[in-house]
Design a protein around this motif. Structure first.
Motif, short mmCIF file in Angstrom:
data_model
loop_
_atom_site.label_atom_id
_atom_site.label_comp_id
_atom_site.label_asym_id
_atom_site.label_seq_id
_atom_site.Cartn_x
_atom_site.Cartn_y
_atom_site.Cartn_z
N ARG A 126 0.84 -1.22 0.00
CA ARG A 126 0.00 0.00 0.00
C ARG A 126 0.86 1.26 0.00
N PHE A 127 2.05 1.13 0.64
CA PHE A 127 2.99 2.25 0.64
C PHE A 127 3.67 2.34 -0.73
N LEU A 128 4.18 1.19 -1.18
CA LEU A 128 5.02 1.19 -2.38
C LEU A 128 4.26 1.62 -3.64
N LYS A 129 2.94 1.31 -3.68
CA LYS A 129 2.26 1.59 -4.95
C LYS A 129 1.89 3.07 -5.13
N GLN A 130 2.28 3.89 -4.18
CA GLN A 130 1.94 5.31 -4.32
C GLN A 130 2.93 6.09 -5.18
N PHE A 131 4.06 5.43 -5.54
CA PHE A 131 5.13 6.22 -6.16
C PHE A 131 5.25 5.97 -7.65
N ASP A 132 5.26 7.04 -8.39
CA ASP A 132 5.43 6.95 -9.83
C ASP A 132 6.56 7.85 -10.26
N LEU A 133 7.02 7.59 -11.48
CA LEU A 133 8.18 8.32 -12.01
C LEU A 133 8.14 9.81 -11.82
#
Ligand code: PHE
Length: 343
Positions: A336-343
């Protein structure tokens, strides 16, 4: 046996065989055994060879008729059986069209990797080139070559995981400095990204495992001014706007003079928050002019050359850029934390 006898025999055998055929596979086999190159109908051609010229067309027609008859029987049976088989298959397969579709999970970059790549892009565009060093290193490259004498109290600044008397998990990416000096001649513009390890109490701000990027520049007449200018330019590139910095004198055995660099806390805009411990500033860099003893350890003449070095914490910057309040989140692997980050 005459041709007629043979034709009768083939015809009656074929009609028995056809009755026995229950699957489309069986029909394919019959097709081969009757009409194939070595099949029974083909073998009748022998009669044509031995026949007299005037009889040949009549015999040929008989054989062709038989061929046509068998072919059409086979085709009809094949059609019927395929249809039957299809019906059975459809009945046995239940398709629930109301089921939700399967989702594709796309992989993405870890926020530390994203930050690291941004840092590297900024420094590479300023003329620095990437070098790497080992995570497990000797005392010499991590300490001694960097002007930490064996009993130097500064070793206590970095609680070290030792593997043996001489081997340790590197406590900083400064271990790349002497290595690069040994193999290259100034001008040297180097960036060294990598993992570091320190035996520290884990809290929201510090961890035993983290990343640093070291960068250093050695040439004739390199001064403190070059260091300030480089840091300012670096932050402007990284944040795409000028960033307020603050420099404080500090001590590291491998630089003289040494300093720490803080940047205005972007989360609270300098007002004070948990991340900046209510100070409004975040420490992101250690830096300074490379100590003459370090240049000597790397085989570079300190009378002729000088240089600056700086080391920055990648997690610290990532926390700032993505407004992450706890360093432990980076290693917990919570999707849930990791999927918040995009390029
Ligand atoms: N290696 C230092 C640290 O880990 C940072 C640093 C790098 C300081 C280069 C000065 C020059 O704290």
């Amino acid at each position: 046996m005459t041709l007629n006898d043979q034709i009768t025999e083939i015809r009656s055998k074929f009609s028995k065989d056809l009755k026995l055929a229950k699957t489309s596979k069986n029909i394919e086999h019959l097709k081969i055994s009757y009409l194939g190159k070595k099949g029974s109908v083909q073998s009748l051609m022998q009669f044509l060879k031995d026949a007299k010229n005037d009889e040949r067309p009549i015999l040929g027609k008989q054989i062709n008729d038989l061929k046509y008859e068998i072919t059409s029987h086979l085709e009809n049976s094949l059609k019927r059986l395929l249809l039957e088989e299809e019906t059975i298959k459809l009945k046995s397969e239940h398709l629930d069209v109301t089921l939700p579709g399967r989702k594709h999970h796309w992989g993405r970059y870890h926020p530390v990797t994203l930050t690291l790549n941004k840092i590297l892009d900024a420094l590479i565009s300023m003329g620095f080139a990437v070098e790497t060093g080992p995570d497990v290193d000797s005392d010499f490259y991590n300490f001694e070559g960097l002007n930490f004498a064996k009993d130097h109290p500064a070793r206590d600044m970095q609680d070290t995981f030792y593997i043996s008397d001489d081997l340790l998990l590197r406590t900083h990416t400064s271990n790349v400095q002497v290595r690069v000096m040994e193999k290259s001649k100034p001008p040297i513009r180097c960036i060294a990204p990598g993992k570091c390890f320190r035996n520290e109490t884990i809290s929201s701000r510090s961890h035993v495992f983290f990343h640093q990027v070291e960068f250093f520049y050695i040439d004739e007449n390199v001064s403190f001014v070059d260091l300030f200018a480089t840091i300012d330019e670096f932050f402007a590139k990284l944040f795409k706007k000028p960033i307020e910095t603050r420099f404080r004198p500090s001590f590291f055995p491998f630089v003289e003079p040494g300093m720490e660099c803080d940047i205005k806390c972007e989360i609270c805009k300098g007002q004070g928050c948990r991340l900046c411990k209510d100070s409004g500033w975040l420490e992101v860099f250690g830096a300074g002019m490379i100590h003459p003893n370090v240049l000597k350890a790397g085989g570079i003449d300190p009378e002729k050359y000088s240089g600056f070095a700086a080391g920055l914490g990648v997690e610290r910057l990532a926390m700032l850029m993505y407004e992450i309040k706890d360093i432990r989140l980076f290693t917990e692997n919570d999707i849930r934390f990791l999927k918040q980050f995009d390029l």
